[in-house]
Design an enzyme around this catalytic site. Structure first.
Site, PDB file in Angstrom:
ATOM      1  N   CYS A 426      11.867  33.158  29.885  1.00  0.00           N
ATOM      2  CA  CYS A 426      11.193  31.981  29.324  1.00  0.00           C
ATOM      3  C   CYS A 426      11.238  31.955  27.805  1.00  0.00           C
ATOM      4  CB  CYS A 426       9.749  31.908  29.816  1.00  0.00           C
ATOM      5  SG  CYS A 426       8.733  33.331  29.367  1.00  0.00           S
ATOM      6  N   HIS A 470       3.977  33.723  29.902  1.00  0.00           N
ATOM      7  CA  HIS A 470       4.952  32.642  29.859  1.00  0.00           C
ATOM      8  C   HIS A 470       5.024  32.082  28.443  1.00  0.00           C
ATOM      9  CE1 HIS A 470       7.615  29.782  31.665  1.00  0.00           C
ATOM     10  NE2 HIS A 470       6.840  28.732  31.443  1.00  0.00           N
ATOM     11  N   ASP A 486       8.325  22.288  29.137  1.00  0.00           N
ATOM     12  CA  ASP A 486       8.619  23.640  29.612  1.00  0.00           C
ATOM     13  C   ASP A 486      10.092  23.715  29.990  1.00  0.00           C
ATOM     14  OD1 ASP A 486       8.716  26.144  30.665  1.00  0.00           O
ATOM     15  OD2 ASP A 486       7.029  25.901  32.041  1.00  0.00           O
TER      16      ASP A 486
END
Length: 682
Positions: A426, A470, A486
């Site tokens: 991520c 994250h 995202d």
């Protein structure tokens, strides 16, 4: 071997015949000390554990063989050498770590110098103290159970040395120690609940703040979050008022990063942030309570976006203009706070160009291919939203992969990721996306935190682990303000709908601590066991470790005691403690064997004579005692009463008795006569 030659029995021979009492008692004490030291093996230096173990083995060998204790000229150099080792390891004799090391070593050394009963008590009390120091490092249920086992073992060893007559078997001694432990439990519970609390644990030490666990960092670079997600440790637990939001809404906001040096992302300085926060919130608001584990960081976590500032005792909490929540001090202890968040919001839609400029800065001389790609993308896009969607479409449609073990990148890390490796976690996607947005003249920033969580079906708490760490992005769009994007969801959409542990990249987690919830009866049973375990640990944290002054005050207010002060709490604790002790003592007193009335009067006479300098010997019965007292030189009247008492007592105690009513009436008359003679004997 020649006939008549003396030899020491071997270890096997001693064990087959049974050890003498003094040896078995000493070995029990050594075993209790070993149990006390055992929890320290995980956090003390290896040489300390080995040295303490060697000293215990040495003492056990001396006990088995019946050898003499080592001389002082040998023990003193050994002790000095060990203390020098402690100083060499810590460069001090003060502080938690060095102090615990010395206590463990001194306990082991004291066993080699135990020659008198006084030394036994020193070892016992030192063992209790070493047992207490384990709570410096762990306050879990397992640590508490191990401490309880240590207490019972020490009490058993202490009682073993106190028996002067018959020596009960080990099982009975352990049972006696367990009963003593259980008898103390109700009073301990009363004092725990009602005794005035102080803020923070008794074992907290200012110099040990750095020992708290560290979770999400205040910076981000490739690989850091991926390393963190390998940990199953709990970051925080959440209890919602009402229904839990869907997984796609569970973005737990933490540090917001905007300063980029070409490899690492850092937080913008406070002076670069706008002085106020403008948030327009919708109707989708949720309220919840967070129990956050120690992290040695100042960040508090809340759902995007928080609309109320949490309150912490003895700390100032503020919501930054970038919507991250910061405490005034590092969180070295577990904290609990209430917060409300709005899941529908418009954040700083009217932000000034001066402020937005800080969210567009990039270092010169990095990632030339990304610069070229941004120029090409700008030429074929009409607005900012189109460019955002174009980048997401590239991640979605081209051969990008989601992995915890991406290839290493060089100086131009974004170029390498976007055009060569195309594999990352991520932080790779969020970082590259923000760099692209800034090259497209769109204000953007990296937001780190946690995404998702696991709902415990037993207690209803949502558990967020370090594996849920994250990173995502926020871009500023005209008329909409800061909007969450995202990029990882474009590559691995299940990462958002399900937590990382259930959607981990295939074959990259060998850690059995993560449970993927695959179907089947075994997985269902394992999940149920895990939920129960976590629920028990959470209850322990909530009601034992986090029983703060505020929680104690709330509990007492629920009982109708408004605004309790120290005096009220102390009086309440003493009153209830006395009541509990009375309830414990009452069955013990009632179950005592009732003493014969004549025996009670006889003991009173013996006590009177003992105070007069004529004590009765342990082996003397009434007849022998009476014979000796004839020559004791007592005054004639007193001597006559004493001798008559003893003669009558002897006939009542050892004579033949009938159970008929007439004889019972005579027994009452004899008791009355004994009382009269007792008065005359004084």
């Amino acid at each position: 071997m020649k006939s008549g030659t003396l030899h020491s029995p071997s270890l096997r021979e001693q064990l087959s015949r049974g050890l003498p009492r003094d040896k078995s008692d000493t070995l029990l004490l050594i075993g209790a000390c070993a149990l006390v030291m055992f929890p320290h093996a995980w956090h003390l230096p290896a040489w300390v554990t080995l040295a303490a173990s060697a000293l215990l083995v040495w003492r056990g060998w001396i006990t088995f063989r019946g050898n003499r204790m080592p001389a002082r000229w040998l023990l003193v150099p050994v002790a000095l050498l060990l203390m020098m080792g402690v100083y060499q390891s810590y460069r001090t004799f003060l502080g938690r770590e060095a102090g615990v090391c010395m206590l463990v070593l001194l306990l082991a050394l004291k066993l080699l110098e135990m020659r008198a009963r006084r030394d036994l008590f020193v070892v016992v009390f030192l063992s209790f103290f070493v047992l207490l120091t384990n709570f410096f490092y762990s306050q879990t249920i397992a640590a508490a159970l191990l401490a309880a086992a240590g207490v019972i073992a020490i009490l058993s060893a202490q009682m073993s040395f106190q028996f002067t007559g018959a020596h009960p078997p080990l099982r009975e001694r352990l049972g006696m120690a367990l009963r003593l432990f259980l008898l103390a439990a109700p009073l301990t519970l009363v004092l725990f609940v009602f005794f005035p609390r102080i803020q923070g644990p008794f074992w907290g030490m200012p110099g040990d703040a750095a020992g708290a666990r560290t979770g999400l960092s205040d910076s981000m670079e490739p690989g850091k979050i991926a390393e963190l997600t390998l940990s199953p440790d709990i970051a925080f637990r959440v209890q919602f008022e009402g229904a839990v939001p869907p997984p796609a809404a569970l973005y737990w906001r933490g540090p917001v990063l905007g300063d980029y040096d070409g490899r690492r992302w850092l937080a913008l300085s406070v002076t670069s942030l706008p002085p106020s926060t403008r948030v327009a919130v919708g109707s989708r608001q949720v309220r919840y309570q967070v129990t956050q584990e120690p992290s040695s960081r100042q960040s508090l976590f809340a759902l995007d976006v928080p609309v109320t500032s949490p309150t912490l005792q003895n700390q100032t909490v503020r919501i930054q203009p970038d919507m991250q929540i910061l405490a005034s001090q590092a969180l070295t202890e577990r904290v609990r706070y209430d917060v409300a968040s709005s899941l529908e919001y418009q954040l700083q839609a009217d932000e000034s160009p001066v402020v937005l400029r800080d969210w567009m800065a990039l270092p010169p001389g990095f990632n030339p291919r990304t610069h070229e790609f941004a120029s090409e993308l700008r030429s074929r896009s009409t607005n900012d939203l189109d460019m955002v969607n174009a980048v997401l479409q590239m991640f979605r449609e081209q051969k990008f992969s989601y992995t915890l073990r991406p290839p290493r990148v060089g100086r131009n890390g974004v170029d390498d990721f976007l055009f060569s490796t195309r594999a990352g976690f991520c932080e790779h996607y969020a970082g590259a996306f923000v760099v692209l947005m800034r090259l497209l003249d769109i204000p953007a920033r990296v937001v780190t935190g946690y995404q998702g969580g696991e709902l415990n079906q037993v207690d209803g708490y949502l558990t967020v682990r370090q594996s849920d760490a994250h990173a995502w992005a926020e871009v500023w769009l005209a008329g909409r303000g800061w909007v969450r994007v995202d990029p990882t969801s474009a590559v691995a959409p299940d990462r958002v709908e399900r937590n990382l542990a259930t959607n981990r990249p295939r074959g990259e987690f060998g850690n059995l601590l993560f449970f993927d919830g695959a179907g089947g009866p075994w997985s269902t049973a394992l999940q149920k066991w895990r939920d129960n375990r976590d629920a028990i640990n959470n209850a322990w944290n909530q009601w034992v470790l986090d029983y703060t002054p505020a929680r104690q005050r709330g509990f007492l207010q629920s009982l109708g005691i408004d605004d309790p002060d120290w005096g009220t709490l102390a009086a309440l604790a003493l009153t209830l403690g006395a009541a509990v002790m009375a309830l414990i003592a009452l069955p013990l007193v009632r179950n005592q064997e009732k003493m014969d009335p004549a025996e009670r009067l006889y003991r009173k006479l013996c006590d009177e004579l003992s105070r007069a300098g004529l004590p009765r010997a342990m082996h003397e019965g009434p007849l022998t005692y009476r014979t000796r007292l004839r020559e004791a030189g007592l005054p004639p009247a007193r001597q006559h009463a004493v001798l008559a008492f003893l003669e009558l007592y002897e006939s009542l105690r050892y004579g033949v008795q009938d159970a008929n009513e007439k004889q019972n009436a005579r027994a009452q008359a004899n008791l009355k006569q004994l009382k009269s003679l007792l008065k005359l004997s004084r």
